[in-house]
Design a protein around this motif. Structure first.
Motif, short mmCIF file in Angstrom:
data_model
loop_
_atom_site.label_atom_id
_atom_site.label_comp_id
_atom_site.label_asym_id
_atom_site.label_seq_id
_atom_site.Cartn_x
_atom_site.Cartn_y
_atom_site.Cartn_z
N CYS A 166 -3.59 3.92 -1.96
CA CYS A 166 -3.75 2.88 -2.97
C CYS A 166 -3.13 1.59 -2.45
O CYS A 166 -2.41 1.58 -1.45
CB CYS A 166 -3.12 3.29 -4.29
N CYS A 171 0.85 -1.18 0.00
CA CYS A 171 0.00 0.00 0.00
C CYS A 171 0.89 1.24 0.00
O CYS A 171 2.06 1.19 0.35
CB CYS A 171 -0.96 0.00 1.18
N ASN A 179 -0.77 10.31 -5.75
CA ASN A 179 -1.56 9.11 -5.52
C ASN A 179 -2.20 9.20 -4.15
O ASN A 179 -1.51 9.31 -3.15
CB ASN A 179 -0.68 7.85 -5.58
N TRP A 228 -2.13 -2.87 -3.51
CA TRP A 228 -2.05 -4.04 -4.38
C TRP A 228 -2.06 -5.29 -3.51
O TRP A 228 -1.35 -5.34 -2.51
CB TRP A 228 -0.75 -4.02 -5.19
N PHE A 236 -5.85 -1.25 -6.39
CA PHE A 236 -6.77 -0.15 -6.12
C PHE A 236 -5.95 1.12 -6.23
O PHE A 236 -5.03 1.35 -5.44
CB PHE A 236 -7.37 -0.30 -4.72
N ILE A 237 -6.27 1.95 -7.24
CA ILE A 237 -5.46 3.13 -7.53
C ILE A 237 -6.36 4.37 -7.55
O ILE A 237 -7.44 4.34 -8.13
CB ILE A 237 -4.78 3.00 -8.90
N GLN A 238 -5.90 5.44 -6.93
CA GLN A 238 -6.59 6.73 -6.95
C GLN A 238 -5.57 7.80 -7.32
O GLN A 238 -4.95 8.39 -6.45
CB GLN A 238 -7.18 7.06 -5.58
N THR A 239 -5.37 8.01 -8.58
CA THR A 239 -4.32 8.90 -9.06
C THR A 239 -4.89 10.25 -9.49
O THR A 239 -5.88 10.30 -10.21
CB THR A 239 -3.56 8.26 -10.24
#
Length: 126
Positions: free
Chosen positions: A72, A51, A69, A74, A91-94
């Motif tokens: 986020c 994370c 970022n 993995w 889970f990505i919040q870019t």
């Protein structure tokens, strides 16, 4: 992703400060980006959990826009019935930052993620 460097490590095992860059997209309509993230990786259900979150750190490199970022993570978990395979979930919040048309961002992000997974799959083939 065009580069990934560990630029700092912490006493807590699995913790580091990472810098990675991306190439320009759509004929450089979207300029290359750099991200500085705090990352933590640990064992999770016989697999891995990683994370991270971007942090403000150092000067932005010339010719790059500093992206950000939000939290986020993995998960890489081996499949119970097929031990040679794992399930990778991200889970990505870019936030790419900069002045970009949303349609260009959506297109570039989708293409970048597809390419990331294709390159990852190819790199893991033995």
């Amino acid at each position: 992703m065009t580069s990934l460097d560990i630029i700092g490590q912490f006493e807590q095992q699995g913790s580091c400060l990472m810098r990675y860059t991306t190439a320009g997209q759509l004929w450089n309509l979207i300029a290359p980006r750099e991200f500085i993230d705090f990352s933590y990786t640990t064992d999770y259900q016989n697999g891995l959990l990683s994370c991270g979150i971007s942090v403000e750190y150092g000067q932005e490199q010339t010719n790059f826009v500093r992206g950000f970022n939000h939290p986020c993570g993995w998960f890489c978990i081996p499949l119970k019935n097929e031990p040679d395979y794992s399930l990778l979930t991200g889970f990505i919040q870019t936030d790419l930052r900069g002045m970009l048309p949303q349609t260009a961002v959506d297109s570039a992000m989708a293409n970048s993620l597809v390419n990331f997974y294709i390159e990852l799959r190819n790199a893991l083939k033995i």
